[in-house]
Write a protein that holds these residues in place. Structure first.
Motif, PDB file in Angstrom:
ATOM      1  N   LEU A 256       0.512  11.624   7.533  1.00  0.00           N
ATOM      2  CA  LEU A 256       0.306  10.577   7.830  1.00  0.00           C
ATOM      3  C   LEU A 256       0.773   9.767   7.124  1.00  0.00           C
ATOM      4  CD1 LEU A 256      -1.395   8.399   9.753  1.00  0.00           C
ATOM      5  CD2 LEU A 256      -3.568   8.331   7.908  1.00  0.00           C
ATOM      6  N   GLU A 257       1.399   9.647   5.464  1.00  0.00           N
ATOM      7  CA  GLU A 257       1.395   9.318   4.176  1.00  0.00           C
ATOM      8  C   GLU A 257       3.021   9.579   5.082  1.00  0.00           C
ATOM      9  OE1 GLU A 257       1.651   7.551   1.918  1.00  0.00           O
ATOM     10  OE2 GLU A 257      -0.591   7.855   2.102  1.00  0.00           O
ATOM     11  N   ALA A 258       3.517  10.344   5.814  1.00  0.00           N
ATOM     12  CA  ALA A 258       5.260  10.220   6.456  1.00  0.00           C
ATOM     13  C   ALA A 258       5.397  10.243   7.710  1.00  0.00           C
ATOM     14  CB  ALA A 258       5.519  11.710   6.869  1.00  0.00           C
ATOM     15  N   MET A 259       4.270   9.349   8.534  1.00  0.00           N
ATOM     16  CA  MET A 259       4.681   8.722   9.687  1.00  0.00           C
ATOM     17  C   MET A 259       5.368   7.307   9.207  1.00  0.00           C
ATOM     18  SD  MET A 259       4.064   9.852  11.695  1.00  0.00           S
ATOM     19  CE  MET A 259       3.637   8.751  13.393  1.00  0.00           C
ATOM     20  N   PRO A 260       6.562   6.834   9.721  1.00  0.00           N
ATOM     21  CA  PRO A 260       7.846   4.994   9.614  1.00  0.00           C
ATOM     22  C   PRO A 260       6.434   3.997   9.503  1.00  0.00           C
ATOM     23  CG  PRO A 260       8.411   6.480  11.664  1.00  0.00           C
ATOM     24  CD  PRO A 260       7.277   7.470  10.567  1.00  0.00           C
TER      25      PRO A 260
ATOM     26  N   HIS B  97      -2.137  16.135  15.907  1.00  0.00           N
ATOM     27  CA  HIS B  97      -3.276  16.150  17.161  1.00  0.00           C
ATOM     28  C   HIS B  97      -4.745  15.671  16.674  1.00  0.00           C
ATOM     29  CE1 HIS B  97      -1.165  17.356  21.037  1.00  0.00           C
ATOM     30  NE2 HIS B  97      -0.903  18.418  20.069  1.00  0.00           N
ATOM     31  N   GLU B  98      -4.787  16.223  14.938  1.00  0.00           N
ATOM     32  CA  GLU B  98      -5.974  15.277  14.423  1.00  0.00           C
ATOM     33  C   GLU B  98      -5.668  14.306  14.186  1.00  0.00           C
ATOM     34  OE1 GLU B  98      -6.010  18.169  11.401  1.00  0.00           O
ATOM     35  OE2 GLU B  98      -6.785  19.931  12.059  1.00  0.00           O
ATOM     36  N   LEU B  99      -4.809  13.793  13.664  1.00  0.00           N
ATOM     37  CA  LEU B  99      -4.767  12.532  13.695  1.00  0.00           C
ATOM     38  C   LEU B  99      -5.061  11.340  14.555  1.00  0.00           C
ATOM     39  CD1 LEU B  99      -1.860  13.036  10.708  1.00  0.00           C
ATOM     40  CD2 LEU B  99      -4.712  11.442  10.235  1.00  0.00           C
ATOM     41  N   ARG B 100      -4.467  12.052  15.977  1.00  0.00           N
ATOM     42  CA  ARG B 100      -4.500  10.908  17.453  1.00  0.00           C
ATOM     43  C   ARG B 100      -5.837  10.752  17.428  1.00  0.00           C
ATOM     44  NH1 ARG B 100      -1.913  12.773  22.922  1.00  0.00           N
ATOM     45  NH2 ARG B 100      -2.596  10.962  24.222  1.00  0.00           N
ATOM     46  N   SER B 101      -6.770  12.307  17.407  1.00  0.00           N
ATOM     47  CA  SER B 101      -7.857  12.312  17.226  1.00  0.00           C
ATOM     48  C   SER B 101      -8.734  11.457  16.786  1.00  0.00           C
ATOM     49  CB  SER B 101      -8.800  13.850  17.352  1.00  0.00           C
ATOM     50  OG  SER B 101      -9.131  14.099  16.030  1.00  0.00           O
TER      51      SER B 101
ATOM     52  N   GLY C 291      -7.622   8.692  15.431  1.00  0.00           N
ATOM     53  CA  GLY C 291      -7.382   7.219  15.889  1.00  0.00           C
ATOM     54  C   GLY C 291      -6.282   6.521  14.854  1.00  0.00           C
ATOM     55  N   PHE C 292      -5.828   7.329  14.631  1.00  0.00           N
ATOM     56  CA  PHE C 292      -4.699   7.375  13.434  1.00  0.00           C
ATOM     57  C   PHE C 292      -3.331   6.832  14.113  1.00  0.00           C
ATOM     58  CE2 PHE C 292      -7.823   8.648  10.101  1.00  0.00           C
ATOM     59  CZ  PHE C 292      -7.979   7.377   9.448  1.00  0.00           C
ATOM     60  N   VAL C 293      -2.581   7.522  14.987  1.00  0.00           N
ATOM     61  CA  VAL C 293      -0.975   7.908  16.058  1.00  0.00           C
ATOM     62  C   VAL C 293      -1.954   8.081  17.087  1.00  0.00           C
ATOM     63  CG1 VAL C 293       0.076   9.372  13.686  1.00  0.00           C
ATOM     64  CG2 VAL C 293      -1.230  10.329  15.585  1.00  0.00           C
ATOM     65  N   GLU C 294      -0.477   7.822  17.625  1.00  0.00           N
ATOM     66  CA  GLU C 294      -0.293   7.862  19.650  1.00  0.00           C
ATOM     67  C   GLU C 294       0.806   8.464  19.413  1.00  0.00           C
ATOM     68  OE1 GLU C 294      -1.706   8.122  21.772  1.00  0.00           O
ATOM     69  OE2 GLU C 294      -3.140   7.160  22.337  1.00  0.00           O
ATOM     70  N   ARG C 295       0.537   9.203  20.897  1.00  0.00           N
ATOM     71  CA  ARG C 295       1.903   9.599  21.605  1.00  0.00           C
ATOM     72  C   ARG C 295       1.957   9.761  22.402  1.00  0.00           C
ATOM     73  NH1 ARG C 295       1.088  16.409  22.826  1.00  0.00           N
ATOM     74  NH2 ARG C 295       3.936  16.523  22.470  1.00  0.00           N
ATOM     75  N   LYS C 296       3.716   9.084  23.237  1.00  0.00           N
ATOM     76  CA  LYS C 296       5.013   9.707  24.038  1.00  0.00           C
ATOM     77  C   LYS C 296       5.813  10.075  24.331  1.00  0.00           C
ATOM     78  CE  LYS C 296       6.127   5.983  27.635  1.00  0.00           C
ATOM     79  NZ  LYS C 296       6.151   4.317  27.658  1.00  0.00           N
ATOM     80  N   GLY C 297       5.367  11.533  24.947  1.00  0.00           N
ATOM     81  CA  GLY C 297       6.088  12.295  25.693  1.00  0.00           C
ATOM     82  C   GLY C 297       6.847  13.104  23.776  1.00  0.00           C
ATOM     83  N   ASP C 298       7.655  13.540  23.021  1.00  0.00           N
ATOM     84  CA  ASP C 298       8.073  13.925  21.739  1.00  0.00           C
ATOM     85  C   ASP C 298       7.622  12.943  20.825  1.00  0.00           C
ATOM     86  OD1 ASP C 298       8.218  16.189  23.566  1.00  0.00           O
ATOM     87  OD2 ASP C 298      10.393  15.927  23.783  1.00  0.00           O
ATOM     88  N   HIS C 299       7.669  11.830  20.914  1.00  0.00           N
ATOM     89  CA  HIS C 299       7.903  10.723  20.130  1.00  0.00           C
ATOM     90  C   HIS C 299       5.815  10.554  19.030  1.00  0.00           C
ATOM     91  CE1 HIS C 299      11.757  10.605  20.770  1.00  0.00           C
ATOM     92  NE2 HIS C 299      11.631  10.459  19.779  1.00  0.00           N
ATOM     93  N   TRP C 300       5.732  10.122  18.580  1.00  0.00           N
ATOM     94  CA  TRP C 300       5.050   9.521  17.287  1.00  0.00           C
ATOM     95  C   TRP C 300       4.998   8.655  16.810  1.00  0.00           C
ATOM     96  CZ3 TRP C 300       0.240  12.892  18.311  1.00  0.00           C
ATOM     97  CH2 TRP C 300       0.507  14.161  19.753  1.00  0.00           C
ATOM     98  N   TRP C 301       3.737   7.844  16.632  1.00  0.00           N
ATOM     99  CA  TRP C 301       3.830   6.799  16.001  1.00  0.00           C
ATOM    100  C   TRP C 301       2.153   5.806  15.699  1.00  0.00           C
ATOM    101  CZ3 TRP C 301       3.780   5.894  21.142  1.00  0.00           C
ATOM    102  CH2 TRP C 301       3.024   5.587  22.099  1.00  0.00           C
ATOM    103  N   LEU C 302       2.721   4.949  14.616  1.00  0.00           N
ATOM    104  CA  LEU C 302       1.210   4.310  13.801  1.00  0.00           C
ATOM    105  C   LEU C 302       0.778   3.825  14.919  1.00  0.00           C
ATOM    106  CD1 LEU C 302       2.256   3.865  10.080  1.00  0.00           C
ATOM    107  CD2 LEU C 302       0.577   6.048  10.743  1.00  0.00           C
ATOM    108  N   LEU C 303      -0.794   3.701  14.338  1.00  0.00           N
ATOM    109  CA  LEU C 303      -1.726   2.689  15.379  1.00  0.00           C
ATOM    110  C   LEU C 303      -1.988   1.594  14.338  1.00  0.00           C
ATOM    111  CD1 LEU C 303      -4.042   5.111  17.904  1.00  0.00           C
ATOM    112  CD2 LEU C 303      -2.085   2.846  18.017  1.00  0.00           C
ATOM    113  N   PRO C 304      -2.455   0.621  14.514  1.00  0.00           N
ATOM    114  CA  PRO C 304      -2.974  -0.370  13.254  1.00  0.00           C
ATOM    115  C   PRO C 304      -4.040   0.145  12.895  1.00  0.00           C
ATOM    116  CG  PRO C 304      -2.630  -1.675  14.996  1.00  0.00           C
ATOM    117  CD  PRO C 304      -2.069  -0.185  15.520  1.00  0.00           C
ATOM    118  N   PRO C 305      -4.179   0.086  11.328  1.00  0.00           N
ATOM    119  CA  PRO C 305      -5.134   0.780  10.797  1.00  0.00           C
ATOM    120  C   PRO C 305      -7.039   0.496  11.179  1.00  0.00           C
ATOM    121  CG  PRO C 305      -4.319  -0.785   9.479  1.00  0.00           C
ATOM    122  CD  PRO C 305      -3.541  -0.969  11.015  1.00  0.00           C
TER     123      PRO C 305
END
Length: 385
Positions: A325-329, A355-359, A361-375
């Motif tokens: 999570l810390e490494a996410m831009p 996948h754990e972080l997505r469940s 509510g920390f991140v979201e996915r679209k295709g092969d890319h992942w991004w941070l959700l608001p805290p």
């Protein structure tokens, strides 16, 4: 009425001496220790030679005061008629901690109010501070006082404007115990603007004075009043004080008497915080609420709850998930391979953690890319967690 163990003649002599000696006069205190109250009074009235250690001028001053004293029995009768009593060393109601003042202890105390002074002083805290205090000072003094009173502690102060008045009102507001120590007679309302407050303290708590009825305050009497506040209590809390403040005199006396000295911090830009902050830099203890005060002056085991900041959801993550999570831009989506290199975690494991972080509510996915959700908002943590 005479107290058990105190000869009536000694009691009358002490009553008379409250009209002769100024509060805290250690010379008179030494005479009392060495010769006893009756002999001291007899000498002052001309029944013997000059007592030792005093200049002719000062001796004459004592003699002038002793020359036309009212009869002490009349003072006692007047006090009783107004709901007051005289308490002196040897009485069951005398607080033994006042003896720590040595030759500076009070000759006796004029007391107004029904409760036992000795019992109320057993669990007592002094709360003092600036007269010209801020709204913050009033709030802190009243809050601390009410909290201490609700927990069974007696709040002791000097009935002055500002912090003193807020402290007394805080205790009275929760039907708690409060003691006002005056620099005048217990029948004198000073300051005049606190006449109703002082009357209320006398009706619901206790008023104390070393001086007899009708005596008015002076600068030196205020200073000496502070030593009684310091000695009577287990500790002194200072709320707002400038560098030259009478409340710091109380704190110094408390330190000399090996009582606990505490201070409530304030804005560093405020002159009313400067005295308290200097006190804290020396050897005062920083306090912010009643529990912290009680932890310092109470019995073993009376501990304040541990203070912790709010718990953030990410604080509960396992180390590997937290590292990913810390490494996410902060703003851009990122592929797994790039994120794995940034986190220093194998790609397969990085994907599992994503996948754990997505469940959660920390991140979201679209295709092969992942991004941070608001805290997510912070969650208050229970003090015992």
């Amino acid at each position: 009425m005479p107290g058990p163990g105190v000869p009536y003649g000694e009691r009358l002599a002490r009553v008379a001496l409250t009209r002769v000696a100024e509060p805290g006069d250690e010379l008179v205190g030494r005479w009392l220790t060495e010769r006893g109250p009756e002999e001291v009074l007899r000498a002052l009235r001309g029944g013997g030679g000059r007592l030792d250690g005093v200049s002719p001028q000062r001796w004459e001053g004592f003699r002038l005061r002793a020359r036309d004293l009212p009869h002490p029995e009349a003072d006692l009768a007047t006090a009783e008629g107004t709901g007051c009593r005289f308490v002196c060393p040897g009485d069951p109601e005398w607080p033994a901690q006042l003896d720590d003042l040595g030759t500076g202890r009070p000759v006796g105390l004029w007391v107004r109010g029904a409760p036992s002074l000795r019992f109320w002083a057993l669990r007592s805290v002094a709360l003092v501070g600036a007269r010209a205090c801020t709204d913050y000072g009033v709030h802190m003094a009243a809050t601390l006082s009410a909290g201490l009173a609700e927990r069974g502690w007696t709040v002791v102060s000097g009935a002055a404007y500002g912090v003193d008045g807020a402290a007394h009102r805080g205790a009275l507001g929760v039907d708690g115990a409060t003691v006002g120590v005056l620099a005048c007679g217990v029948d004198v309302a000073y300051p005049r603007g606190h006449e109703r407050l002082i009357r209320s303290i006398g009706e619901h708590g206790l008023l104390l004075a070393e001086l007899p009825a009708g005596a008015h305050p002076t600068r030196s009497r205020f200073v000496q009043r502070n030593r009684v506040i310091a000695a009577l209590t287990r500790g002194t809390v200072v709320v707002e004080a400038e560098l030259r403040s009478g409340s710091l005199v109380t704190a110094r006396r408390a330190r000399e008497l090996h009582r606990t000295v505490m201070g409530v911090p304030g804005p560093v830009t405020s002159g009313l915080s400067s005295g308290v902050h200097r006190l804290l830099r020396a050897d005062g203890a920083l306090v912010t609420d009643p529990d912290e005060v009680i932890e310092l002056v109470g019995h073993i085991g009376e501990l304040a709850p541990e203070r912790r900041g709010p718990a953030l959801p990410r604080d509960l993550l396992p180390p590997e998930a937290a590292r990913v999570l810390e490494a996410m831009p902060a703003r851009n989506a990122v592929p797994v391979g790039k994120l794995a290199r940034a986190a220093g975690t194998p790609s397969e494991l990085t994907l599992v953690r994503l996948h754990e972080l997505r469940s959660l509510g920390f991140v979201e996915r679209k295709g092969d890319h992942w991004w941070l959700l608001p805290p997510a908002p912070a969650v208050a943590r229970h003090p015992n967690v």
